[in-house]
Design a protein around this motif. Structure first.
Motif, PDB file in Angstrom:
ATOM      1  N   ALA A  49      11.812  -4.688  -5.302  1.00 18.87           N
ATOM      2  CA  ALA A  49      12.062  -5.264  -3.980  1.00 18.87           C
ATOM      3  C   ALA A  49      12.186  -6.774  -4.111  1.00 18.87           C
ATOM      4  CB  ALA A  49      10.927  -4.912  -3.021  1.00 18.87           C
ATOM      5  N   ALA A  50      12.851  -7.387  -3.140  1.00 16.77           N
ATOM      6  CA  ALA A  50      12.976  -8.846  -3.125  1.00 16.77           C
ATOM      7  C   ALA A  50      13.102  -9.332  -1.695  1.00 16.77           C
ATOM      8  CB  ALA A  50      14.171  -9.299  -3.950  1.00 16.77           C
ATOM      9  N   ILE A  51      12.772 -10.610  -1.500  1.00 12.69           N
ATOM     10  CA  ILE A  51      12.829 -11.217  -0.178  1.00 12.69           C
ATOM     11  C   ILE A  51      13.329 -12.644  -0.311  1.00 12.69           C
ATOM     12  CG2 ILE A  51      10.405 -11.967  -0.284  1.00 12.69           C
ATOM     13  CD1 ILE A  51      10.256 -11.283   2.752  1.00 12.69           C
ATOM     14  N   SER A  52      14.174 -13.041   0.599  1.00 14.19           N
ATOM     15  CA  SER A  52      14.654 -14.422   0.637  1.00 14.19           C
ATOM     16  C   SER A  52      13.544 -15.314   1.167  1.00 14.19           C
ATOM     17  CB  SER A  52      15.886 -14.529   1.546  1.00 14.19           C
ATOM     18  OG  SER A  52      16.167 -15.879   1.843  1.00 14.19           O
ATOM     19  N   TRP A  53      13.260 -16.391   0.421  1.00 14.28           N
ATOM     20  CA  TRP A  53      12.174 -17.265   0.855  1.00 14.28           C
ATOM     21  C   TRP A  53      12.524 -17.980   2.159  1.00 14.28           C
ATOM     22  CZ3 TRP A  53       7.432 -16.930  -0.364  1.00 14.28           C
ATOM     23  CH2 TRP A  53       6.535 -17.953  -0.081  1.00 14.28           C
ATOM     24  N   VAL A  64      12.283   3.227  -3.673  1.00 14.09           N
ATOM     25  CA  VAL A  64      11.099   2.873  -2.882  1.00 14.09           C
ATOM     26  C   VAL A  64      11.411   2.659  -1.409  1.00 14.09           C
ATOM     27  CG1 VAL A  64      10.087   1.787  -4.920  1.00 14.09           C
ATOM     28  CG2 VAL A  64      11.251   0.363  -3.216  1.00 14.09           C
ATOM     29  N   LYS A  65      12.686   2.702  -1.068  1.00 10.88           N
ATOM     30  CA  LYS A  65      13.069   2.473   0.323  1.00 10.88           C
ATOM     31  C   LYS A  65      12.413   3.500   1.229  1.00 10.88           C
ATOM     32  CE  LYS A  65      17.164   0.914   0.367  1.00 10.88           C
ATOM     33  NZ  LYS A  65      18.640   0.807   0.280  1.00 10.88           N
ATOM     34  N   GLY A  66      11.844   3.011   2.338  1.00  9.83           N
ATOM     35  CA  GLY A  66      11.151   3.896   3.260  1.00  9.83           C
ATOM     36  C   GLY A  66       9.674   4.065   2.936  1.00  9.83           C
ATOM     37  N   ARG A  67       9.268   3.639   1.744  1.00 15.87           N
ATOM     38  CA  ARG A  67       7.855   3.752   1.359  1.00 15.87           C
ATOM     39  C   ARG A  67       7.216   2.381   1.129  1.00 15.87           C
ATOM     40  NH1 ARG A  67       6.544   6.050  -3.364  1.00 15.87           N
ATOM     41  NH2 ARG A  67       8.508   5.497  -4.403  1.00 15.87           N
ATOM     42  N   MET A  83       2.699  -0.758  -0.460  1.00 16.25           N
ATOM     43  CA  MET A  83       3.194   0.473  -1.070  1.00 16.25           C
ATOM     44  C   MET A  83       2.501   1.667  -0.426  1.00 16.25           C
ATOM     45  SD  MET A  83       3.337  -0.719  -5.074  1.00 16.25           S
ATOM     46  CE  MET A  83       1.556  -0.792  -5.225  1.00 16.25           C
ATOM     47  N   ASN A  84       3.269   2.486   0.256  1.00 17.51           N
ATOM     48  CA  ASN A  84       2.747   3.681   0.918  1.00 17.51           C
ATOM     49  C   ASN A  84       3.345   4.925   0.280  1.00 17.51           C
ATOM     50  OD1 ASN A  84       1.388   1.999   2.776  1.00 17.51           O
ATOM     51  ND2 ASN A  84       3.192   1.948   4.124  1.00 17.51           N
ATOM     52  N   SER A  85       2.720   6.052   0.549  1.00 18.29           N
ATOM     53  CA  SER A  85       3.211   7.345   0.034  1.00 18.29           C
ATOM     54  C   SER A  85       3.485   7.263  -1.467  1.00 18.29           C
ATOM     55  CB  SER A  85       4.482   7.758   0.784  1.00 18.29           C
ATOM     56  OG  SER A  85       4.244   7.848   2.177  1.00 18.29           O
ATOM     57  N   LEU A  86       2.534   6.746  -2.174  1.00 20.48           N
ATOM     58  CA  LEU A  86       2.727   6.524  -3.609  1.00 20.48           C
ATOM     59  C   LEU A  86       2.870   7.836  -4.367  1.00 20.48           C
ATOM     60  CD1 LEU A  86       0.306   3.538  -4.025  1.00 20.48           C
ATOM     61  CD2 LEU A  86       2.694   3.539  -4.761  1.00 20.48           C
ATOM     62  N   LYS A  87       3.682   7.787  -5.409  1.00 21.58           N
ATOM     63  CA  LYS A  87       3.952   8.954  -6.249  1.00 21.58           C
ATOM     64  C   LYS A  87       3.549   8.640  -7.687  1.00 21.58           C
ATOM     65  CE  LYS A  87       8.130   9.871  -3.510  1.00 21.58           C
ATOM     66  NZ  LYS A  87       9.610  10.058  -3.568  1.00 21.58           N
ATOM     67  N   PRO A  88       3.267   9.651  -8.478  1.00 24.41           N
ATOM     68  CA  PRO A  88       2.922   9.399  -9.887  1.00 24.41           C
ATOM     69  C   PRO A  88       3.998   8.587 -10.619  1.00 24.41           C
ATOM     70  CG  PRO A  88       2.337  11.638  -9.309  1.00 24.41           C
ATOM     71  CD  PRO A  88       3.071  11.064  -8.121  1.00 24.41           C
TER      72      PRO A  88
END
Length: 125
Positions: A49-53, A64-67, A83-88
């Motif tokens: 993921a990334a975000i513009s400062w 990971v979209k949606g989670r 981080m939600n709904s984490l998977k192995p």
């Protein structure tokens, strides 16, 4: 010079949540993007993921979209990865990164100048 320090990793069961935080010391230029990458054993480091400062615009990988959600606090110089709904398969060392990435290059490792030391996330099944 920017130094990045991650925190918040740990062990969680599948379906659980973790929040990673990245604290930056030094000046983060408004043109910068802040990103999260991860690297699982035996695999290459991959974009998460990334975000513009400056604008707060976000971009997430399809896996990971949606989670996962990325956010930043300009006043505190911090970036968070919820981080939600984490998977192995989310198990990896997670790295915070910063640099002059554009929306075209935002998923590319070489677009980031600064990297944290990484924090381990382990998701048990």
């Amino acid at each position: 010079q920017v130094q990045l320090v991650e925190s918040g990793g740990g062990l969680v069961q599948a379906g659980g949540s973790l929040r990673l935080s990245c604290a930056a010391s030094g000046r983060i230029f408004s043109s910068y993007a802040m990103g999260w990458f991860r690297q699982a054993p035996g695999k290459e480091r991959e974009f998460v993921a990334a975000i513009s400062w400056s604008t707060g615009g976000t971009y997430l990988s399809d896996s990971v979209k949606g989670r996962f959600t990325i956010s930043r606090d300009n006043a505190k110089n911090t970036v968070a990865l919820q981080m939600n709904s984490l998977k192995p398969e989310d198990t990896a060392v997670y790295y915070c990164a910063g640099g002059p990435a554009t929306w075209i290059t935002i998923t590319t490792l070489s677009s980031y100048n600064y990297w944290g030391q990484g924090t381990q996330v382990t998701v048990s099944s």
